[in-house]
Motif scaffolding. Structure first.
Motif, mmCIF file in Angstrom:
data_model
loop_
_atom_site.group_PDB
_atom_site.id
_atom_site.type_symbol
_atom_site.label_atom_id
_atom_site.label_comp_id
_atom_site.label_asym_id
_atom_site.label_seq_id
_atom_site.Cartn_x
_atom_site.Cartn_y
_atom_site.Cartn_z
ATOM 1 N N ILE A 164 0.846 -1.191 0.000
ATOM 2 C CA ILE A 164 0.000 0.000 0.000
ATOM 3 C C ILE A 164 0.890 1.254 0.000
ATOM 4 C CG2 ILE A 164 -1.749 1.284 1.287
ATOM 5 C CD1 ILE A 164 -2.726 -1.426 2.364
ATOM 6 N N GLN A 165 0.663 2.123 -0.995
ATOM 7 C CA GLN A 165 1.502 3.308 -1.154
ATOM 8 C C GLN A 165 0.744 4.615 -0.930
ATOM 9 O OE1 GLN A 165 3.755 3.185 -4.840
ATOM 10 N NE2 GLN A 165 3.819 0.941 -4.816
ATOM 11 N N MET A 166 -0.572 4.575 -0.903
ATOM 12 C CA MET A 166 -1.352 5.798 -0.810
ATOM 13 C C MET A 166 -2.599 5.592 0.046
ATOM 14 S SD MET A 166 -1.645 8.976 -1.557
ATOM 15 C CE MET A 166 -0.352 9.149 -2.817
ATOM 16 N N ILE A 167 -2.911 6.618 0.834
ATOM 17 C CA ILE A 167 -4.150 6.669 1.604
ATOM 18 C C ILE A 167 -4.850 7.970 1.256
ATOM 19 C CG2 ILE A 167 -5.178 6.802 3.901
ATOM 20 C CD1 ILE A 167 -2.972 5.101 4.961
ATOM 21 N N HIS A 168 -6.117 7.917 0.936
ATOM 22 C CA HIS A 168 -6.865 9.105 0.558
ATOM 23 C C HIS A 168 -7.618 9.665 1.773
ATOM 24 C CE1 HIS A 168 -6.017 8.347 -3.690
ATOM 25 N NE2 HIS A 168 -6.330 7.070 -3.454
ATOM 26 N N GLU A 169 -8.062 10.903 1.626
ATOM 27 C CA GLU A 169 -8.746 11.566 2.737
ATOM 28 C C GLU A 169 -10.066 10.900 3.105
ATOM 29 O OE1 GLU A 169 -9.163 15.628 1.746
ATOM 30 O OE2 GLU A 169 -7.024 16.098 1.881
ATOM 31 N N ASP A 170 -10.671 10.258 2.132
ATOM 32 C CA ASP A 170 -11.953 9.599 2.400
ATOM 33 C C ASP A 170 -11.826 8.089 2.576
ATOM 34 O OD1 ASP A 170 -11.220 9.049 -0.174
ATOM 35 O OD2 ASP A 170 -13.202 9.400 -1.049
ATOM 36 N N THR A 171 -10.607 7.614 2.798
ATOM 37 C CA THR A 171 -10.422 6.178 3.011
ATOM 38 C C THR A 171 -11.159 5.719 4.261
ATOM 39 O OG1 THR A 171 -8.271 6.178 1.898
ATOM 40 C CG2 THR A 171 -8.736 4.358 3.409
ATOM 41 N N PHE A 172 -11.070 6.494 5.311
ATOM 42 C CA PHE A 172 -11.734 6.148 6.563
ATOM 43 C C PHE A 172 -12.838 7.138 6.929
ATOM 44 C CE2 PHE A 172 -7.230 4.730 7.094
ATOM 45 C CZ PHE A 172 -7.464 3.372 7.026
ATOM 46 N N CYS A 173 -12.685 8.388 6.547
ATOM 47 C CA CYS A 173 -13.609 9.436 6.984
ATOM 48 C C CYS A 173 -14.553 9.855 5.849
ATOM 49 C CB CYS A 173 -12.814 10.652 7.476
ATOM 50 S SG CYS A 173 -11.703 10.272 8.855
ATOM 51 N N ASN A 174 -15.537 10.645 6.195
ATOM 52 C CA ASN A 174 -16.536 11.136 5.253
ATOM 53 C C ASN A 174 -16.300 12.629 5.012
ATOM 54 O OD1 ASN A 174 -18.772 11.796 3.741
ATOM 55 N ND2 ASN A 174 -20.256 10.834 5.131
ATOM 56 N N LEU A 175 -15.845 12.961 3.807
ATOM 57 C CA LEU A 175 -15.517 14.347 3.498
ATOM 58 C C LEU A 175 -16.749 15.240 3.484
ATOM 59 C CD1 LEU A 175 -12.853 13.861 0.674
ATOM 60 C CD2 LEU A 175 -12.477 14.325 3.099
ATOM 61 N N LYS A 176 -17.908 14.670 3.260
ATOM 62 C CA LYS A 176 -19.133 15.460 3.189
ATOM 63 C C LYS A 176 -19.731 15.734 4.574
ATOM 64 C CE LYS A 176 -20.349 13.627 -1.371
ATOM 65 N NZ LYS A 176 -21.371 12.900 -2.171
ATOM 66 N N ASP A 177 -19.286 15.001 5.565
ATOM 67 C CA ASP A 177 -19.813 15.177 6.923
ATOM 68 C C ASP A 177 -18.634 15.334 7.877
ATOM 69 O OD1 ASP A 177 -21.155 15.228 9.293
ATOM 70 O OD2 ASP A 177 -22.038 13.212 9.118
ATOM 71 N N HIS A 178 -18.353 16.574 8.233
ATOM 72 C CA HIS A 178 -17.203 16.839 9.093
ATOM 73 C C HIS A 178 -17.445 16.405 10.540
ATOM 74 C CE1 HIS A 178 -15.130 19.036 5.943
ATOM 75 N NE2 HIS A 178 -16.277 19.692 5.684
ATOM 76 N N ASN A 179 -18.661 16.095 10.874
ATOM 77 C CA ASN A 179 -18.968 15.608 12.227
ATOM 78 C C ASN A 179 -18.969 14.082 12.321
ATOM 79 O OD1 ASN A 179 -19.354 18.249 13.244
ATOM 80 N ND2 ASN A 179 -21.456 18.282 12.402
ATOM 81 N N TYR A 180 -18.671 13.450 11.202
ATOM 82 C CA TYR A 180 -18.690 11.988 11.173
ATOM 83 C C TYR A 180 -17.536 11.429 11.997
ATOM 84 C CZ TYR A 180 -18.016 7.259 9.340
ATOM 85 O OH TYR A 180 -17.826 5.909 9.222
ATOM 86 N N LEU A 181 -17.850 10.445 12.840
ATOM 87 C CA LEU A 181 -16.838 9.767 13.659
ATOM 88 C C LEU A 181 -16.945 8.266 13.469
ATOM 89 C CD1 LEU A 181 -17.131 11.766 17.020
ATOM 90 C CD2 LEU A 181 -15.407 12.044 15.218
ATOM 91 N N ARG A 182 -15.818 7.642 13.313
ATOM 92 C CA ARG A 182 -15.774 6.173 13.221
ATOM 93 C C ARG A 182 -15.177 5.656 14.531
ATOM 94 N NH1 ARG A 182 -15.463 2.299 8.869
ATOM 95 N NH2 ARG A 182 -15.412 3.939 7.287
ATOM 96 N N ASN A 183 -16.009 5.589 15.552
ATOM 97 C CA ASN A 183 -15.523 5.233 16.890
ATOM 98 C C ASN A 183 -15.143 3.771 17.036
ATOM 99 O OD1 ASN A 183 -15.849 7.860 17.937
ATOM 100 N ND2 ASN A 183 -18.062 7.503 18.195
ATOM 101 N N ALA A 184 -15.714 2.902 16.235
ATOM 102 C CA ALA A 184 -15.457 1.470 16.398
ATOM 103 C C ALA A 184 -14.064 1.063 15.913
ATOM 104 C CB ALA A 184 -16.518 0.675 15.654
#
Length: 319
Positions: free
Chosen positions: A267-287
């Motif tokens: 793996i050489q690249m990670i994008h901003e939306d790989t884990f998070c949601n760019l459209k929802d800045h309040n989105y949290l992936r707590n798990a």
């Protein structure tokens, strides 16, 4: 004259009295007799006052227990014909009474043979290190199947056909290089699939009921994983794909995911939306608290905004 006669009579009576043995002290005579003949001192022996503790009115009775009953009856020995019949009679497998699962449901062809060759406990079948070269026939009631450390090279669609109760399959450390496309997709109850330490290069479609997938230590590349393969798995918690040849993180990942192991890949690249949601800045992936990216040629420090929704930063190179 009368006086002389009386005197003679008294002398006669005295002599007669001296001639009769004395009856008043027999102990003295016995002591003298035994001392003279046996050299024994019986001075302390009371011949007349010896008390053995018994009385006539209260006789002493010895109370004991009866000996145990011993049955000396012996069954007659079996005849020669009966012994020959016993030797020719086929052995029956021992099935625990009151069991459940495969031990009481062996209607699948070959299911009984598998339970004699492997170990069947409840609804689980254990065929670990049994020199198996293919998946053995399983009873229909099987829920957990383990066939680790064997020589299985291929998984056929028919191996798990109509296994509607099967929840876990563990094929760790075999020689599997090929899996039929529909090997697992028709298993409605399947939750855990372990294929680690094989030679798998193509991961087939899996049911949406999955909670754990472990295909570490194989030959998987990004092309070997279908697009959006894990998107619909709303119960998936553990995804282990370490030590393969994967080029990128297989997104999208379900929100239920708790652990993602991708160490030692390409793996050489990670994008901003790989884990998070760019459209929802309040989105949290707590798990998602466990992400392993160490051993990959990617610099995690270049994209800090990619981890803003995560409770922890992934493990990996930061320079």
């Amino acid at each position: 004259m009368r006086t002389l006669l009386n005197l003679i009579l008294e002398v006669f009576v005295l002599k007669l009295a001296l001639a009769v043995p004395s009856r008043h002290n027999p102990q003295v005579e016995l002591d003298t007799y035994y001392s003279a003949n046996y050299d024994v001192d019986l001075g302390n022996l009371n011949l007349y006052n010896y008390d053995d503790g018994l009385t006539i009115d209260e006789p002493q009775i010895e109370i004991g227990t009866l000996p145990p009953f011993v049955d000396h009856f012996q069954a007659p020995a079996a005849s020669l014909e009966e012994e020959e019949e016993e030797e020719e009679r086929p052995l029956q497998p021992h099935m625990p009474s009151g069991g459940s699962g495969v031990l009481t449901d062996l209607d699948t062809p070959g299911g009984l043979h598998t339970c004699l060759q492997c170990t069947c406990l409840g609804s689980s079948v254990y065929c670990d290190d049994a020199k198996q070269e293919r998946i053995p026939p399983l009873p229909k009631a099987t829920t957990h199947f383990y066939a680790r450390y064997n020589k299985i090279s291929k998984v056929h669609k028919s191996d798990f056909s109509r296994m509607n109760k099967l929840k876990k399959i563990d094929l760790t450390s075999n020689q599997i290089s090929e899996l039929d496309k529909d090997s697992f997709i028709d298993l409605p109850a399947l939750e855990e699939l372990v294929l680690r330490e094989n030679q798998v290069s193509l991961l087939p479609p899996l049911p949406d009921s999955m909670t754990l997938i472990d295909a570490s230590h194989n030959k998987l590349s990004s092309r070997g994983i279908q697009r959006e393969a894990f998107k619909a798995m709303s119960n998936l918690q553990y995804l282990y794909l370490a030590d393969n040849h994967i080029d990128y993180i297989p997104v999208p990942l379900p929100d239920s995911l708790r652990s993602l192991h991708l160490q030692n890949n390409n793996i050489q690249m990670i994008h901003e939306d790989t884990f998070c949601n760019l459209k929802d800045h309040n989105y949290l992936r707590n798990a998602l608290e466990d992400i392993r990216l160490d051993g990959n040629p990617v610099n995690l420090s270049k994209i800090p905004q990619a981890y803003i929704c995560l409770p922890r930063i992934p493990i990996g190179g930061l320079v």
